[in-house]
Design a protein around this motif. Structure first.
Motif, short mmCIF file in Angstrom:
data_model
loop_
_atom_site.label_atom_id
_atom_site.label_comp_id
_atom_site.label_asym_id
_atom_site.label_seq_id
_atom_site.Cartn_x
_atom_site.Cartn_y
_atom_site.Cartn_z
N GLN A 112 87.47 48.56 51.95
CA GLN A 112 86.07 48.97 52.12
C GLN A 112 85.30 47.78 52.70
O GLN A 112 85.55 46.63 52.35
CB GLN A 112 85.47 49.47 50.81
N ILE A 113 84.39 48.09 53.59
CA ILE A 113 83.67 47.06 54.33
C ILE A 113 82.23 46.96 53.82
O ILE A 113 81.60 47.97 53.50
CB ILE A 113 83.67 47.37 55.84
N ALA A 114 81.74 45.73 53.76
CA ALA A 114 80.35 45.50 53.35
C ALA A 114 79.76 44.39 54.21
O ALA A 114 80.49 43.63 54.87
CB ALA A 114 80.29 45.13 51.87
N ALA A 115 78.44 44.30 54.22
CA ALA A 115 77.74 43.21 54.91
C ALA A 115 76.45 42.92 54.15
O ALA A 115 75.87 43.82 53.53
CB ALA A 115 77.43 43.58 56.36
N HIS A 116 76.04 41.66 54.19
CA HIS A 116 74.85 41.23 53.45
C HIS A 116 73.58 41.65 54.19
O HIS A 116 73.47 41.43 55.41
CB HIS A 116 74.85 39.71 53.29
N PHE A 117 72.63 42.23 53.48
CA PHE A 117 71.33 42.54 54.07
C PHE A 117 70.47 41.29 54.13
O PHE A 117 70.55 40.41 53.26
CB PHE A 117 70.61 43.62 53.25
N LEU A 160 52.31 49.94 52.95
CA LEU A 160 53.22 48.80 52.91
C LEU A 160 54.51 49.19 53.64
O LEU A 160 55.04 50.28 53.43
CB LEU A 160 53.55 48.40 51.48
N THR A 161 55.01 48.28 54.46
CA THR A 161 56.26 48.52 55.18
C THR A 161 57.27 47.45 54.78
O THR A 161 57.02 46.26 54.96
CB THR A 161 56.05 48.47 56.70
N CYS A 162 58.40 47.90 54.25
CA CYS A 162 59.48 47.00 53.82
C CYS A 162 60.68 47.22 54.75
O CYS A 162 61.16 48.35 54.89
CB CYS A 162 59.86 47.30 52.37
N SER A 163 61.16 46.14 55.39
CA SER A 163 62.25 46.27 56.35
C SER A 163 63.34 45.25 56.07
O SER A 163 63.07 44.11 55.69
CB SER A 163 61.73 46.05 57.78
N SER A 164 64.60 45.69 56.27
CA SER A 164 65.74 44.79 56.20
C SER A 164 66.80 45.29 57.18
O SER A 164 66.74 46.43 57.64
CB SER A 164 66.30 44.72 54.78
N TRP A 165 67.76 44.44 57.48
CA TRP A 165 68.72 44.79 58.53
C TRP A 165 70.02 44.00 58.32
O TRP A 165 70.11 43.09 57.51
CB TRP A 165 68.12 44.45 59.90
N GLY A 166 71.03 44.39 59.12
CA GLY A 166 72.27 43.62 59.16
C GLY A 166 73.21 43.83 58.00
O GLY A 166 74.19 43.10 57.85
N LEU A 175 76.03 48.06 61.93
CA LEU A 175 75.41 47.75 60.65
C LEU A 175 74.14 48.57 60.47
O LEU A 175 73.69 49.27 61.37
CB LEU A 175 75.12 46.25 60.58
N CYS A 176 73.55 48.44 59.27
CA CYS A 176 72.41 49.29 58.91
C CYS A 176 71.09 48.56 59.04
O CYS A 176 70.98 47.39 58.67
CB CYS A 176 72.56 49.78 57.46
N ASN A 177 70.09 49.27 59.52
CA ASN A 177 68.70 48.85 59.48
C ASN A 177 67.96 49.83 58.58
O ASN A 177 68.16 51.04 58.67
CB ASN A 177 68.07 48.86 60.87
#
Length: 387
Positions: A167-172, A194-200, A233-235
């Motif tokens: 299983q694959i993972a990546a740090h946000f 309020l806008t909360c954003s993270s990526w990668g 990856l996820c945004n």
């Protein structure tokens, strides 16, 4: 060269145990190795060698990080003792062959190319593990290790089969938190987005909002958009609407696979409406604070102080304008903008200064152009000096 933990020539004795955790197996290898080194006498060592065996569990799960490496274990010291020139090592996903060793040669022209390799010198110790480098989201799969030997009576036979789920993972990234007060909301005077954003990161995270120790129900108070696929990856972006006088909101991005939580907190915001009392001839500070807006401050920031629709002090195009209604009696703390302090200091107070002042902060947002991100109303009352 792999660390010593992949060489099983130094293992004197291990009970035959089907370990469900690869790290547990490795730690047990070391533990037994330390113990057996203390055993005195060649006869005792010979007896210990007879009972020695290390076996991979028939099925296990490994977690790998995007861009890093993962070891897919396939171990059996007894099979290693039988290894000969006819040994065949196959790694496959479903029925698709992705790496192999056959006729004395390793084939890295298959699905994983040079990102995968075996440790052929370790075959004699029963180590048929596969090292997969530069991990990608698309590498997530269930891999099967098949070891074939040519047996005297049965010909080529599968003597070891191990299934490894990767299983694959990546740090946000640490989330960013921004605020926005839209034009239509200014009239209502009470709703802040309020806008909360993270990526990668990977896989899709759980997003949470808290106000102090209170968990906010994301289904009723927030809207979250997550953009990810098996190929990238996820945004993630989450929007929360709150009363403009809120003081402390925290956004959390939780990667459940890695058991990691990243947070950012919105703090130190002035109430949307407050009252200040000043003394004639002295000074008064009209507060306008928001640390999150300060974090977004750039050369395009605009600070307006007005009474009703009359502009009485401003900061625009990198310069403070003190030629307006209050003249040099009013000043901003421009060095404090980066800390979210847009307060106005008004000196030599007069009775005529009594009014309701509005602080408006505008920022140029990537998708919305110049937008009001903070609005604070301050009512200034004036009192005479005590005689």
């Amino acid at each position: 060269m792999l660390p010593h933990l992949l060489s099983f020539s130094s293992i004197f004795c291990l009970p035959v145990v089907d370990y469900t955790d690869y790290n547990q197996a490795i730690h047990s290898v070391y533990a037994h190795d330390r113990v057996t080194r203390r055993v005195a006498g060649l006869l005792q060592c010979a007896l210990l060698l007879l009972c020695c065996r290390t076996v991979s569990p028939s099925s296990l799960t490994v977690t790998g990080i995007v861009g890093e490496s993962a070891l897919l274990p396939c171990l059996d010291t007894n099979v290693g003792k039988q290894a000969n020139n006819d040994i065949r090592v196959y790694w496959q996903v479903a029925t698709r062959l992705i790496h192999s060793f056959h006729k004395g040669r390793e084939d890295n022209t298959l699905g994983l190319g040079t990102r995968a390799r075996l440790f052929t010198a370790e075959f004699k110790h029963g180590n048929f593990s596969l090292l997969l480098t530069d991990l990608r989201v698309s590498d997530a799969a269930t891999y099967t290790c098949l070891i074939q030997l040519k047996l005297p009576t049965e010909g080529n036979s599968v003597v070891l089969r191990v299934t490894v789920t990767l299983q694959i993972a990546a740090h946000f990234a640490k989330p960013t938190l921004s605020t926005h007060l839209s034009e239509e909301q200014q009239g209502a005077g009470g709703v802040l987005r309020l806008t909360c954003s993270s990526w990668g990161g990977y896989p899709a995270p759980a997003v949470g909002w808290t106000c102090g120790s209170l968990n906010l129900d994301p289904n009723s108070t927030a809207t979250t958009h997550t953009d990810c696929s098996p190929q990238r990856l996820c945004n993630v972006t989450s929007f929360l609407w709150v009363s403009a006088g809120v003081h402390c909101i925290t956004c959390s991005i939780h990667n459940t696979r890695l058991k990691e939580k990243q947070t950012e907190t919105f703090t130190a915001m002035s109430p949307s409406s407050l009252t200040v009392t000043g003394i004639v001839g002295e000074s008064a500070l009209l507060p306008c604070l928001d640390t999150n807006v300060g974090k977004q401050a750039n050369n395009d920031i605009r600070v307006y102080w007005q009474v009703a629709t009359r502009l009485i002090h401003s900061f625009h195009k990198g310069r403070e304008d003190n030629t307006l209604g209050l003249g040099t009696r009013a000043r901003l703390f421009t060095a404090e903008f980066k800390h979210g302090n847009f307060s106005l200091l008004l000196t030599d107070l007069r009775v005529s200064d009594a009014a309701t002042y509005t602080c408006l902060i505008q920022l140029k947002l990537p998708t919305e152009g110049n937008s009001v991100v903070l609005r604070v109303t301050v009512t200034l009352q004036i009192a005479g000096k005590d005689s």
